[in-house]
Design a protein around this motif. Structure first.
Motif, PDB file in Angstrom:
ATOM      1  N   ASP A   1       3.538  21.308  -4.147  1.00  0.00           N
ATOM      2  CA  ASP A   1       4.373  20.098  -4.158  1.00  0.00           C
ATOM      3  C   ASP A   1       3.582  18.923  -4.725  1.00  0.00           C
ATOM      4  OD1 ASP A   1       6.325  21.547  -2.840  1.00  0.00           O
ATOM      5  OD2 ASP A   1       6.239  20.385  -0.963  1.00  0.00           O
ATOM      6  N   LEU A   2       4.301  17.991  -5.324  1.00  0.00           N
ATOM      7  CA  LEU A   2       3.687  16.738  -5.752  1.00  0.00           C
ATOM      8  C   LEU A   2       3.847  15.695  -4.649  1.00  0.00           C
ATOM      9  CD1 LEU A   2       5.018  16.670  -9.428  1.00  0.00           C
ATOM     10  CD2 LEU A   2       2.694  17.282  -8.640  1.00  0.00           C
ATOM     11  N   LEU A   3       2.859  14.809  -4.550  1.00  0.00           N
ATOM     12  CA  LEU A   3       2.934  13.694  -3.596  1.00  0.00           C
ATOM     13  C   LEU A   3       3.301  12.435  -4.372  1.00  0.00           C
ATOM     14  CD1 LEU A   3      -0.237  14.439  -1.426  1.00  0.00           C
ATOM     15  CD2 LEU A   3       2.169  14.641  -0.713  1.00  0.00           C
ATOM     16  N   VAL A   4       4.360  11.775  -3.931  1.00  0.00           N
ATOM     17  CA  VAL A   4       4.919  10.652  -4.691  1.00  0.00           C
ATOM     18  C   VAL A   4       5.032   9.437  -3.777  1.00  0.00           C
ATOM     19  CG1 VAL A   4       6.881   9.909  -6.119  1.00  0.00           C
ATOM     20  CG2 VAL A   4       6.297  12.345  -5.967  1.00  0.00           C
ATOM     21  N   VAL A   5       4.710   8.252  -4.305  1.00  0.00           N
ATOM     22  CA  VAL A   5       4.921   7.024  -3.530  1.00  0.00           C
ATOM     23  C   VAL A   5       5.900   6.101  -4.252  1.00  0.00           C
ATOM     24  CG1 VAL A   5       2.651   7.069  -2.406  1.00  0.00           C
ATOM     25  CG2 VAL A   5       2.949   5.779  -4.535  1.00  0.00           C
ATOM     26  N   THR A   6       6.621   5.327  -3.460  1.00  0.00           N
ATOM     27  CA  THR A   6       7.490   4.285  -4.009  1.00  0.00           C
ATOM     28  C   THR A   6       6.653   3.009  -4.178  1.00  0.00           C
ATOM     29  OG1 THR A   6       8.141   3.492  -1.817  1.00  0.00           O
ATOM     30  CG2 THR A   6       9.508   5.206  -2.797  1.00  0.00           C
ATOM     31  N   GLY A   7       7.032   2.193  -5.152  1.00  0.00           N
ATOM     32  CA  GLY A   7       6.426   0.868  -5.315  1.00  0.00           C
ATOM     33  C   GLY A   7       4.928   0.931  -5.558  1.00  0.00           C
ATOM     34  N   ASP A   8       4.214  -0.090  -5.077  1.00  0.00           N
ATOM     35  CA  ASP A   8       2.754  -0.077  -5.200  1.00  0.00           C
ATOM     36  C   ASP A   8       2.119  -0.387  -3.852  1.00  0.00           C
ATOM     37  OD1 ASP A   8       2.315  -3.131  -5.159  1.00  0.00           O
ATOM     38  OD2 ASP A   8       3.714  -2.879  -6.831  1.00  0.00           O
ATOM     39  N   LEU A   9       0.827  -0.064  -3.743  1.00  0.00           N
ATOM     40  CA  LEU A   9       0.154  -0.086  -2.433  1.00  0.00           C
ATOM     41  C   LEU A   9      -0.968  -1.122  -2.386  1.00  0.00           C
ATOM     42  CD1 LEU A   9      -0.092   3.773  -1.804  1.00  0.00           C
ATOM     43  CD2 LEU A   9       1.733   2.192  -1.170  1.00  0.00           C
ATOM     44  N   GLY A  10      -1.336  -1.480  -1.182  1.00  0.00           N
ATOM     45  CA  GLY A  10      -2.480  -2.366  -0.986  1.00  0.00           C
ATOM     46  C   GLY A  10      -2.124  -3.840  -0.921  1.00  0.00           C
ATOM     47  N   GLY A  11      -0.893  -4.182  -1.307  1.00  0.00           N
ATOM     48  CA  GLY A  11      -0.498  -5.590  -1.355  1.00  0.00           C
ATOM     49  C   GLY A  11      -0.533  -6.255   0.012  1.00  0.00           C
ATOM     50  N   SER A  12      -0.104  -5.517   1.034  1.00  0.00           N
ATOM     51  CA  SER A  12      -0.075  -6.097   2.376  1.00  0.00           C
ATOM     52  C   SER A  12      -1.494  -6.380   2.875  1.00  0.00           C
ATOM     53  CB  SER A  12       0.651  -5.153   3.329  1.00  0.00           C
ATOM     54  OG  SER A  12       0.646  -5.674   4.624  1.00  0.00           O
TER      55      SER A  12
ATOM     56  N   VAL B   1      -1.304  -5.826  -9.917  1.00  0.00           N
ATOM     57  CA  VAL B   1      -2.347  -6.678 -10.494  1.00  0.00           C
ATOM     58  C   VAL B   1      -2.766  -7.795  -9.524  1.00  0.00           C
ATOM     59  CG1 VAL B   1      -0.653  -8.086 -11.738  1.00  0.00           C
ATOM     60  CG2 VAL B   1      -3.016  -8.023 -12.538  1.00  0.00           C
ATOM     61  N   ALA B   2      -1.821  -8.340  -8.780  1.00  0.00           N
ATOM     62  CA  ALA B   2      -2.163  -9.418  -7.831  1.00  0.00           C
ATOM     63  C   ALA B   2      -3.064  -8.885  -6.711  1.00  0.00           C
ATOM     64  CB  ALA B   2      -0.881 -10.016  -7.243  1.00  0.00           C
ATOM     65  N   THR B   3      -2.842  -7.645  -6.335  1.00  0.00           N
ATOM     66  CA  THR B   3      -3.676  -7.013  -5.300  1.00  0.00           C
ATOM     67  C   THR B   3      -5.103  -6.835  -5.818  1.00  0.00           C
ATOM     68  OG1 THR B   3      -1.732  -5.868  -4.453  1.00  0.00           O
ATOM     69  CG2 THR B   3      -3.883  -4.955  -3.836  1.00  0.00           C
ATOM     70  N   ARG B   4      -5.207  -6.404  -7.073  1.00  0.00           N
ATOM     71  CA  ARG B   4      -6.531  -6.253  -7.690  1.00  0.00           C
ATOM     72  C   ARG B   4      -7.263  -7.593  -7.735  1.00  0.00           C
ATOM     73  NH1 ARG B   4      -7.275  -1.346  -9.779  1.00  0.00           N
ATOM     74  NH2 ARG B   4      -5.442  -0.085 -10.224  1.00  0.00           N
ATOM     75  N   GLN B   5      -6.521  -8.660  -8.034  1.00  0.00           N
ATOM     76  CA  GLN B   5      -7.146  -9.988  -8.126  1.00  0.00           C
ATOM     77  C   GLN B   5      -7.734 -10.428  -6.784  1.00  0.00           C
ATOM     78  OE1 GLN B   5      -3.906 -12.248  -9.693  1.00  0.00           O
ATOM     79  NE2 GLN B   5      -4.372 -11.737 -11.830  1.00  0.00           N
ATOM     80  N   VAL B   6      -6.973 -10.172  -5.698  1.00  0.00           N
ATOM     81  CA  VAL B   6      -7.464 -10.562  -4.372  1.00  0.00           C
ATOM     82  C   VAL B   6      -8.718  -9.760  -4.033  1.00  0.00           C
ATOM     83  CG1 VAL B   6      -6.963 -10.615  -1.894  1.00  0.00           C
ATOM     84  CG2 VAL B   6      -5.197 -11.278  -3.548  1.00  0.00           C
ATOM     85  N   ALA B   7      -8.680  -8.464  -4.306  1.00  0.00           N
ATOM     86  CA  ALA B   7      -9.837  -7.616  -4.021  1.00  0.00           C
ATOM     87  C   ALA B   7     -11.067  -8.152  -4.751  1.00  0.00           C
ATOM     88  CB  ALA B   7      -9.548  -6.174  -4.425  1.00  0.00           C
ATOM     89  N   GLU B   8     -10.893  -8.517  -6.005  1.00  0.00           N
ATOM     90  CA  GLU B   8     -11.995  -9.050  -6.814  1.00  0.00           C
ATOM     91  C   GLU B   8     -12.524 -10.343  -6.195  1.00  0.00           C
ATOM     92  OE1 GLU B   8     -12.272 -10.521 -11.412  1.00  0.00           O
ATOM     93  OE2 GLU B   8     -11.118  -8.688 -11.003  1.00  0.00           O
TER      94      GLU B   8
ATOM     95  N   ASP C   1     -13.935  -6.902  -2.670  1.00  0.00           N
ATOM     96  CA  ASP C   1     -13.487  -5.629  -2.087  1.00  0.00           C
ATOM     97  C   ASP C   1     -13.072  -4.663  -3.194  1.00  0.00           C
ATOM     98  OD1 ASP C   1     -13.804  -6.693   0.472  1.00  0.00           O
ATOM     99  OD2 ASP C   1     -11.732  -7.414   0.551  1.00  0.00           O
ATOM    100  N   THR C   2     -12.843  -3.414  -2.789  1.00  0.00           N
ATOM    101  CA  THR C   2     -12.344  -2.403  -3.725  1.00  0.00           C
ATOM    102  C   THR C   2     -10.824  -2.307  -3.573  1.00  0.00           C
ATOM    103  OG1 THR C   2     -14.349  -1.199  -3.136  1.00  0.00           O
ATOM    104  CG2 THR C   2     -12.727  -0.025  -4.496  1.00  0.00           C
ATOM    105  N   PRO C   3     -10.070  -2.494  -4.632  1.00  0.00           N
ATOM    106  CA  PRO C   3      -8.602  -2.436  -4.495  1.00  0.00           C
ATOM    107  C   PRO C   3      -8.120  -1.109  -3.912  1.00  0.00           C
ATOM    108  CG  PRO C   3      -9.232  -3.002  -6.769  1.00  0.00           C
ATOM    109  CD  PRO C   3     -10.493  -2.822  -6.004  1.00  0.00           C
ATOM    110  N   LEU C   4      -8.765  -0.004  -4.307  1.00  0.00           N
ATOM    111  CA  LEU C   4      -8.331   1.300  -3.805  1.00  0.00           C
ATOM    112  C   LEU C   4      -8.443   1.367  -2.281  1.00  0.00           C
ATOM    113  CD1 LEU C   4      -7.349   4.144  -4.625  1.00  0.00           C
ATOM    114  CD2 LEU C   4      -9.751   4.863  -4.619  1.00  0.00           C
ATOM    115  N   GLU C   5      -9.456   0.687  -1.742  1.00  0.00           N
ATOM    116  CA  GLU C   5      -9.644   0.654  -0.289  1.00  0.00           C
ATOM    117  C   GLU C   5      -8.413   0.032   0.390  1.00  0.00           C
ATOM    118  OE1 GLU C   5     -11.783   1.403   3.164  1.00  0.00           O
ATOM    119  OE2 GLU C   5     -12.171   2.058   1.107  1.00  0.00           O
TER     120      GLU C   5
END
Lengths: 331, 331
Positions: free
Chosen positions: B159-170, B248-255, B259-263
């Motif tokens: 099976d494939l694992l699929v997510v809706t939207g994007d993650l890390g923003g919260s 992209v906004a999540t990446r900016q905050v991490a920077e 922090d690491t955005p993936l985290e």
């Protein structure tokens, strides 16, 4: 305005205006012991109770088992007042991180012991941490069998007001527990407070066999519950002080502390007995069918009158106003 | 043993053993996002969440409206993960006596605003006093239409694992809020944290139109949710780090915070997006039917593998263990 100025019931009125929403599937809403919801072909009955350490209970004299039992009893009593069959329970639990896990499990055991007696399955919930105190929320889902349920709104002038069991015992138990000393666990009034028995079978019988349409559970004290029925039924009532059933052990505790036993019964609350209205002409039949089934007493404690007569207490031939003396949060 | 030693999941396992009861009407119990109960001809879906001041939210940066919205969003997200239609909400609320009543009403307005969007009626609840903090419990009752619902237990290798939207923003939003300064309310990551959008319509579509059988909502972080699916499905999984959708906004905050955005995406949680498993051969069809209906992205972030392969993260050609990094209470 602070909640202490608005009061619990004032706040609820304001909340009702905010959450108001036309939903034909809500058969009975926020005003009663439980909500009744149309769901396909069934009528769901749902109730929820919050239970906060140092507000609703103290670990000075409640064991975690008692807390679980007591919370389950309060919720079951709400469904009993609808004459409904309880089925599923959901628990929200927030406890401090340094709590002993055995205490949490003992709390669940207390809930489970009472749930088992009434055919209720504890299905799930949310377990989380709290900075200091225990906070508990319990929701119960039940069924209004055949779509029938009692409300607070059906009393008519001429009806008799009847209570199950006897009243004031829980208040007496609390008085003894809070009064210090060494209350014995087997003391009947202490048991009343810590391990109340919700009248689930009795409530179902009253609605489904005896045809009772107006009922409430006594969680805030008899005076407060009579007021609730009067407000929602648009009637008045007279409570006959001498008829209010008070157990001998309750009278003894009142005497010991220099209190009035009737005060415990009227304003003490948490007895989790049932108060219902029954047309005068049906009373004998209800009483007889009840006696075939239950050994618990039924006692007529007053009558429903016209709304303009208000809510009164008749004591020693004197009739005076009966204030709604039960516990109100925030006041 | 203290809860801090047992941990949230250890405690839940012990609770399960206590409340265990053979009940054929419990179609899905304590292990999933919500319970599914047979009730006459309908399948009820019920979930409950506790929300504690200074644990789940702080009034430093949550308005009462935000608290209400956020609590409702978390519960709606649980039903979204089942593909269920939410219907009725019940609120347990304990607040200090000196609280301004306007704050309580604003809390209800926050719940109501989101409830209205999803056809949910706030039916009732219990309002009580608390010695100091706000304690909230919200229960939602919904329907598994046609008796169909997704669980965490249906994923199969391949099976494939699929997510809706994007993650890390919260998580980025929380970082910005907790980091001091003056976060702008219109900041997209702050909005993500304070006013998340549960994917209710999306969840229903995935179960009832796209045939998805395995789904969970991302409330504790992607890593933790993948572990839940693997544990209950008896499978392993590989998450492809480069594929995890991060705004992209999540990446900016991490920077900004080093922090690491993936985290944020893996362990931040509270995004309330959906994670689901879909057989590889169905994926194109699911994606196409989704695009006809929703503008929100779907992203394949990994695949389900055999159980002995464990739960891994593949990043830059290197495969390593992916620990379950989400929030655990008591630990």
């Amino acid at each position: 305005m602070r909640l202490s100025d608005v009061g619990e019931f004032g706040l609820i009125e304001r909340i009702k205006r905010i959450v108001a929403r036309c939903d034909p599937d809500v058969l009975l809403g926020i005003d009663d012991d439980a909500a009744v919801l149309r769901f396909g072909d069934v009528a769901l009955v749902v109730t929820t109770d919050a239970f906060v350490q140092d507000v609703h209970f103290r670990f000075d004299y409640f064991s975690p088992f008692d807390v679980g039992w007591r919370l389950m009893a309060a919720n079951l009593s709400d469904l009993a007042a609808m004459g409904s069959k309880p089925r599923f329970a959901f628990v929200d639990l927030a406890v401090p991180r340094d709590t002993n896990s055995g205490q949490v499990l003992e709390f669940y055991e207390g809930m489970k012991a009472l749930a088992d007696r009434h055919g209720v399955t504890i299905v799930g919930g949310d377990t989380t941490s709290s900075p200091d105190r225990w906070f508990l929320g319990l929701s119960l889902v039940g069924e209004a069998e055949g779509g029938r349920f009692a409300t607070r709104a059906g009393a008519r002038p001429g009806d008799l007001l009847v209570v199950t069991g006897d009243l004031g015992g829980s208040a007496a138990g609390l008085r003894r527990l809070a009064g210090g000393g060494r209350p014995r666990a087997e003391d009947s009034v202490v048991q009343r407070h810590l391990r109340p028995e919700p009248r689930v079978d009795e409530g179902r019988f009253l609605v489904h066999t005896a045809g009772v349409r107006t009922m409430i559970d006594i969680s805030d004290g008899l005076s407060s519950e009579v007021h609730h029925i009067c407000r929602l039924s648009g009637v008045g009532a007279i409570v006959w002080a001498e008829e209010v059933p008070i157990h001998v052990a309750t009278r003894q505790v009142a005497e010991e502390f220099g209190d009035t036993p009737l005060e415990y019964a009227l304003n003490g609350g948490e007895d989790f007995e049932l108060l219902f209205a029954v047309p005068r002409e049906s009373w004998e039949e209800v009483r007889e069918s009840w006696q075939d089934r239950f050994s618990l007493d039924l006692t007529v404690v007053g009558e429903v009158v016209a709304p303009e007569e208000g809510v009164k207490l008749q004591e020693g031939g004197v009739v005076r106003d009966l204030p709604s003396g039960g516990w109100q949060h925030f006041s």
